[in-house]
Structures are given as C-alpha cells and as structure tokens.
Design an enzyme around this catalytic site. Sequence first.
Site, mmCIF file in Angstrom:
data_model
loop_
_atom_site.group_PDB
_atom_site.id
_atom_site.type_symbol
_atom_site.label_atom_id
_atom_site.label_comp_id
_atom_site.label_asym_id
_atom_site.label_seq_id
_atom_site.Cartn_x
_atom_site.Cartn_y
_atom_site.Cartn_z
ATOM 1 N N GLU A 145 0.850 -1.195 0.000
ATOM 2 C CA GLU A 145 0.000 0.000 0.000
ATOM 3 C C GLU A 145 0.881 1.239 0.000
ATOM 4 O O GLU A 145 1.970 1.211 0.565
ATOM 5 C CB GLU A 145 -0.846 0.040 1.291
ATOM 6 C CG GLU A 145 -1.687 -1.178 1.527
ATOM 7 C CD GLU A 145 -2.251 -1.229 2.956
ATOM 8 O OE1 GLU A 145 -2.139 -0.214 3.690
ATOM 9 O OE2 GLU A 145 -2.794 -2.279 3.332
ATOM 10 N N LYS A 171 2.234 4.581 1.483
ATOM 11 C CA LYS A 171 2.278 5.060 2.872
ATOM 12 C C LYS A 171 1.865 6.531 2.864
ATOM 13 O O LYS A 171 2.611 7.393 2.387
ATOM 14 C CB LYS A 171 3.677 4.894 3.467
ATOM 15 C CG LYS A 171 3.737 5.281 4.932
ATOM 16 C CD LYS A 171 5.080 4.901 5.535
ATOM 17 C CE LYS A 171 5.106 5.107 7.037
ATOM 18 N NZ LYS A 171 4.886 6.493 7.440
ATOM 19 N N ASP A 214 1.119 10.218 4.017
ATOM 20 C CA ASP A 214 1.773 11.100 4.982
ATOM 21 C C ASP A 214 0.742 12.010 5.633
ATOM 22 O O ASP A 214 0.591 13.170 5.270
ATOM 23 C CB ASP A 214 2.852 11.920 4.278
ATOM 24 C CG ASP A 214 3.800 12.555 5.270
ATOM 25 O OD1 ASP A 214 3.715 12.217 6.469
ATOM 26 O OD2 ASP A 214 4.619 13.388 4.859
ATOM 27 N N TYR A 230 -6.920 1.459 6.364
ATOM 28 C CA TYR A 230 -5.936 0.431 6.042
ATOM 29 C C TYR A 230 -5.637 -0.531 7.193
ATOM 30 O O TYR A 230 -4.786 -1.401 7.086
ATOM 31 C CB TYR A 230 -4.626 1.044 5.536
ATOM 32 C CG TYR A 230 -4.011 2.070 6.486
ATOM 33 C CD1 TYR A 230 -3.526 1.699 7.730
ATOM 34 C CD2 TYR A 230 -3.920 3.406 6.125
ATOM 35 C CE1 TYR A 230 -2.982 2.614 8.596
ATOM 36 C CE2 TYR A 230 -3.377 4.346 6.986
ATOM 37 C CZ TYR A 230 -2.912 3.944 8.215
ATOM 38 O OH TYR A 230 -2.378 4.857 9.074
ATOM 39 N N LYS A 243 10.641 3.501 2.787
ATOM 40 C CA LYS A 243 10.534 4.953 2.669
ATOM 41 C C LYS A 243 11.217 5.472 1.408
ATOM 42 O O LYS A 243 12.232 4.941 0.975
ATOM 43 C CB LYS A 243 11.202 5.626 3.887
ATOM 44 C CG LYS A 243 10.619 5.213 5.231
ATOM 45 C CD LYS A 243 9.386 5.988 5.599
ATOM 46 C CE LYS A 243 9.651 7.329 6.147
ATOM 47 N NZ LYS A 243 9.555 7.559 7.541
ATOM 48 N N CYS A 252 19.498 43.461 12.277
ATOM 49 C CA CYS A 252 18.273 42.811 11.826
ATOM 50 C C CYS A 252 17.747 43.517 10.574
ATOM 51 O O CYS A 252 17.552 44.733 10.594
ATOM 52 C CB CYS A 252 17.242 42.874 12.951
ATOM 53 S SG CYS A 252 15.593 42.384 12.442
ATOM 54 N N CYS A 300 14.234 45.419 11.456
ATOM 55 C CA CYS A 300 14.087 46.602 12.316
ATOM 56 C C CYS A 300 15.378 47.373 12.529
ATOM 57 O O CYS A 300 15.362 48.432 13.138
ATOM 58 C CB CYS A 300 13.494 46.196 13.665
ATOM 59 S SG CYS A 300 14.664 45.337 14.720
ATOM 60 N N CYS A 354 17.844 38.832 16.640
ATOM 61 C CA CYS A 354 17.578 40.271 16.678
ATOM 62 C C CYS A 354 17.348 40.674 18.135
ATOM 63 O O CYS A 354 16.637 39.993 18.866
ATOM 64 C CB CYS A 354 16.351 40.578 15.838
ATOM 65 S SG CYS A 354 15.676 42.203 16.142
ATOM 66 N N CYS A 392 10.621 45.169 16.767
ATOM 67 C CA CYS A 392 10.840 44.457 15.510
ATOM 68 C C CYS A 392 9.511 43.910 14.985
ATOM 69 O O CYS A 392 8.851 43.122 15.651
ATOM 70 C CB CYS A 392 11.829 43.324 15.720
ATOM 71 S SG CYS A 392 12.211 42.470 14.187
#
Length: 713
Positions: free
Chosen positions: A125, A127, A129, A237, A325, A430, A433, A454, A460
Amino acid sequence: MSGRPVADLTPEEASRELERLASEIAGHDARYYQQDAPTVSDADYDALRRRNAEIEARFPELIRDDSPSKRVGAAPAEGFAKVRHAVPMLSLDNAFDDDDVGKFVERVRRFLDLSGDADVTFFAEPKIDGLSASLRYEDGVFVQGATRGDGFEGEEITANLRTVADIPEKFRGSRHAGVFEVRGEVFMSHAEFAALNVRQAEAGKPIYANPRNAAAGSLRQLDAEVTRSRKLNFFAYAWGETTQLPGDSQSSILEAFSDWGFKVNPLSTKVAGVADMIAYYNDIAEKRSGLGYDIDGVVYKVDRIALQNSLGFVSRSPRWAIAHKFPAERAITVLNDIEIQVGRTGALTPVARLEPVTVGGVVVSNATLHNADYIAGLDSEGEPIREGRDIRIGDTVIVERAGDVIPKVVDVILDKRPADARPYEFPTVCPVCGSHAVREPNAKTGRPDSVTRCTGGLICAAQAVEKMKHFASRLAFDIEGLGDRQIELFHAEGILRQPADIFTLESRQRAAQFDLTQWEGFGEKSVAKLFKAIDERREIDLPRFIFALGIRHVGETTAKRLARGFGSFAVLAETAQAALSGDMGARERLEGIEDIGGVVAEAIIQFFGEAHNLEAIDALLSHVTVREEEALAAPVDHPLSGKTVVFTGALEKMTRQEAEAMAERLGAKATGSVSKKTDLVVAGPGAGSKLEKASSLGIEVIDEDEWLARAGN
Ligand code: IVH
C-alpha cells in the site's frame, strides 16, 4: 547526526549518546505530534532513530527506560479528552533500500519457518503522509474517534472526525453486530492545502508548512466547524478492537472496508517476492508527484492474518509489516542570492534564493541555509561539515526536499564555483528593524550560539505579535480581553505595533481613527470592558513590568529577582547601560543577583543597549507608572543614602554582590576602588591595599556587622 561509527564507541560514549538521542528525539516528537511544527526533515529524524537503534543493538544493556525505541509518537496535548486504545496503535519499522526489504522478507520467512522458495504474499500500500486515526463503530454506527497520541492513549476527536466526508456515519449494508475499530490515515490533498493557505494568508493567520501539518492543525481544532471548513480525506488500512474480522487477509478485509463505505487506497495490491515489491515501490515512486496528496513511501504487509498473528510484534512495530521509505529527493541548481528571514522569536534564518529547479515533482526556488555556521561549513560545535566547504552566492549547490519539510541546501559543488562567487557575510543587524543581531555565547561551550538573534524585540515587526502576546499575558500585564487572538487581529489591522499602542487604543478610538465596536466579535460592552482592563494596568508592579518586556532569558523569577535587587526600573536600566559602556562594577552588580550568570546579564545589557528598545520603553512609560519594589525600595531619608561605599576583604553573611545591591537600595553607591570621594569602607578579613588606602585618606572603616546594623537589618 552521523557522529562516530557505532563500532568505535566506548560504552561511556554510547551511554552519553543514547541519553542525547533520547532527549533530542523526544523534542522532535513533541514538535511533530503535539505542536505540528517539526524542525527537522523526516529523513534526518529517521537517521536519528536509526542511530539510536544501532547503538542499542550493540549495547543492549544500555537501553534506557525512556528510549525512543520504546515509544511511539508523543503523549496527547491538552484540550481534548483522552482515550485509551484497547489495541495499541503501533508504528512501522522502516526500510531505506532494497537490501532492507530483502532482509525483511528473509526475516518473515525464517520466523515462519518457510523453505527457500515458498513465496509469502504481501499486500503493498502507499504510505500516506497524514495522521492516523482510530474510528470506533458499535453495531455499525460511528461512536468515537481518536488520534494515535503516544500509541496507547490518544485524543478524543469524534466531533472533528464526523466532519470528514470519507468517514461514514454508519457501515453500509446490514448485520454489523459488535465492535469494529477502523483505522487509517487522515490527510489533506495538495489542492485543499493550497486553498487553505490562501485563506489563512488573507485572514492574516499563520500559513501551514505542509499538508500533514495542515491536516493535524485542522483535526485539533476545538471547534469542529473549523475542521469541517478544511476538506480532509481518509484512507482505511488497518483495524483495532474487533468482535469479528470480515476476512482472513489484509486484502479481503480492505475489500470489506470498501463495501462498508470507506475509501481504501486504489493503488494497493498483492505482491509476492522481493522483485515484485521493489517493482511496486518504483512504480509508486513514479506516480508520486501526480497523486495529489503526500506519500512518503510504501508499506508491505504479510497478507494472511493467520501469518500476521504468528509473526506478532516486536517492541513498537509489527514483525509482519515494514515501511519502505522514499529517499529525500535532491537536485542541482545555482544559488542566486541569500536573504535573511526573521522569525517570530527573532531568529535570523538565511534563505537561499535558487534558480528554480524541480525536486521530486515540486518546483523549488527557496531553501533554508540554517544559520551562519552552516553557510561557513561548520556544525554547531564549530566542527567542519561538508569538509569545511563554505557556500557562496553564485555557487552551484545541491538542494534536498525530504517529503514535507522545507527544502534545504545540503552541499556545494566546488568544481563549478565561478571566479566571481561571493562569500556571504552574515548581517550583524536585523534586516527588519535595524537593531543589532547577536549570537549569544552558549552557556556550556562558550562558543557563539548557532542562531543569530535580533535584539529589538519590542519594536521588531517580525517579532511584534509574539512580544505583545507575552506583554499582555497573565504573568505580565495580565490584560483581560487582550488575548492572543485580539493581538493578532489588532496587529494585522495595523492598530497595534508596539506595547505602548495598547494604552492609546481608547484615545485613538475617540479620535475616530477606528471603531472597535463595529468589528466582528466585538461590541459596545466588550470594548468598554477591554478599555477598562487596560486602564487598570496603567500602574504596574516592577517585577511584572520587567517580565513583560520579554528580555531574553528573563523569566518571571529572574524578573522578580531583578526587581528586588534594583528596586526601581531606572536603576536597572542605568546599571545595564553603565555595564554596556564598560563599567565592571555595574556588570558585577547585575551578575550578583541570584541566578543571573554571564549569559543572562549579557542579554539584559544588550536589551538596554538597543536604542529602539529604549524608545519603545519611553513610549510605554508615558502611559504607565511602574510601582517600585516597596519592601526594598530606597528609603528617602536613610543615613546611607547618597554615600559612596567600598566593600573589601571577605564578607561572611552575604556575597559582595548582595552587599552592593543592598547599598544601591539604600540610595548609596557601591564602587570598586577607594578614592577621596569614598565615604565608607566596609572591610572584612583579608582586606589589603584598599584598607590601607582608606586609612591613609582618613576614610571611615567599619566591619560587616556594623554595616548590617547601619543598613537596618
Ligand atoms: S499500517 C500496526 N498502513 O504510518 C501498523 N500505516 O509509521 C499500523 N501509515 O502510524 C500501520 N499509510 O500513521 C499502515 N498504508 C498504511 C499507512 C500507514 C500511512 C502511517 C500510520 C502509521 C505510520 C507508521
């Protein structure tokens, strides 16, 4: 992650690594299962679990009670009732290549005592996710639905599952006496995922990273109507508790499921022998990008139930099934640029802007580069990765997309580096900001932390929403009626940019800049109540005020200690600023507060060193009065007030820092060296040159007891 070969580990090293893996995997599990916010790819996660299993295989005596190999998923989150699964919902062992599949088939054969050429039939089958769910039917009627949770106990989400169109309210056909738990995967299609994210973005709500997280987030809604508005799907399943099975094989039972009105994956089929299984795997891998939903591999299950029963289970997974997998998918492309994204916690993440490339059927034009060290070719311990190759703009790079998680740049191809490739300089401010962006020293290693952060938390824009939620939260300003939802809304609507704006909401409404009473979800009454709640906080205790600022590492307890130690906000701010300009005494006074070490002190100093933060605080203080710490606030007319004091030699009843903090609270100033300006020297045993100097200048010298007496203790 890969670390040293398992064969080379000493038992001590193995034990240490198992401990680290247990906590790391538990963290990933919690982020994946409870917060729907994984921070690693499935491939990396699997690699961690594999390494754990390899080490355990070599050192079985070191297997921990909290080993990830004994656990599935994570304990249920709060908010839903718990359901104990009569039959545990276990997990599957993984195969990563053809070899693993061969070994699996061999193991099954050996276990069943089958001769060399007797083929076992497997049912293969895709798999899916998504998230597994268990649906309990009594006499063919749906009565309860639950998530997997930790495999033994899940969350009761019946109302939400009832909204899933693929889940029948009743079994089709007649005669369904007894209990039957149907199990399978809840998932979201690519089309629905894309549409949902458009709706989320339009509503100013967070975007889901992938269909799995979106499905999980949608299932965990406390309001089932929200779940209904997200179109979820379900493939059956497996099964849990059953009075009677409708067949003697996986394939025939799935046929029954289909007759009863469930969707079963049409790509499932019987296979016999490794060659067939691999062919199935390759076929599904080819179809993968056109399926319209995410799969992360295929599952092979021994088809005959009688054989499944004799094979049984080992630890957390059945011996009769395995997940094969898909590998993370990779592609080669050019890195056009690196841009910085600032997260809600202020972390600066470098994002690769790539020449668009197809990775496993999906066009990828952005990928994460993790952090500054990663770009430079170092891991978080400063050790070389990619053999120390740094990544430059213009380089040809390898991108990887592992199922659901954000694509990442995994390597650089040096042969293809153009002469004008530019090394990347990580920003020190940053980009959102303009505040300083810093890498804190790691408390344990002393190395700079891998994350660049930051420091402009209060202003920010990238962090504003999170900071304001914290600011208004229960242990901080505790403003009733100004919860996470309202803050997100007000921020999205542009009427809340920084904490000070909270206190001008009412006046701005009066000036007709907006009218909250006309907003959906608000009325005259609730708005009046909100304004009243805000008014009640125009005076606030010092510890809450300090805590509310959201200074990194300053939690509730530290805020209390700072408040007690400094007595007033102004003294705390001045001390931090003095420390920033190099006053060692000031830094010592900060570090002298209980539990404040170098890292925390540095965070406080950085915070007060940021002009933007000071502006935001000034704005705030024009609306808010901070009550000084009453018990310890400086008495105005204390005889020591205004005096300059030096402590020298050993103190027995308190630390030097505590003594200095005490002096500050009494309005005195503690300094580190004796001069003509010194009024008083407190000398303990072992006092040396400072005591001599005091005598030579004719300054009064007292001992610790006398000091305490005068201080009024
Ligand atoms: S069988 C006792 N079949 O994969 C084994 N699981 O890693 C029960 N999954 O928890 C699982 N598609 O969430 C099975 N066709 C499939 C599946 C499948 C997806 C998920 C399921 C399970 C996880 C195991």
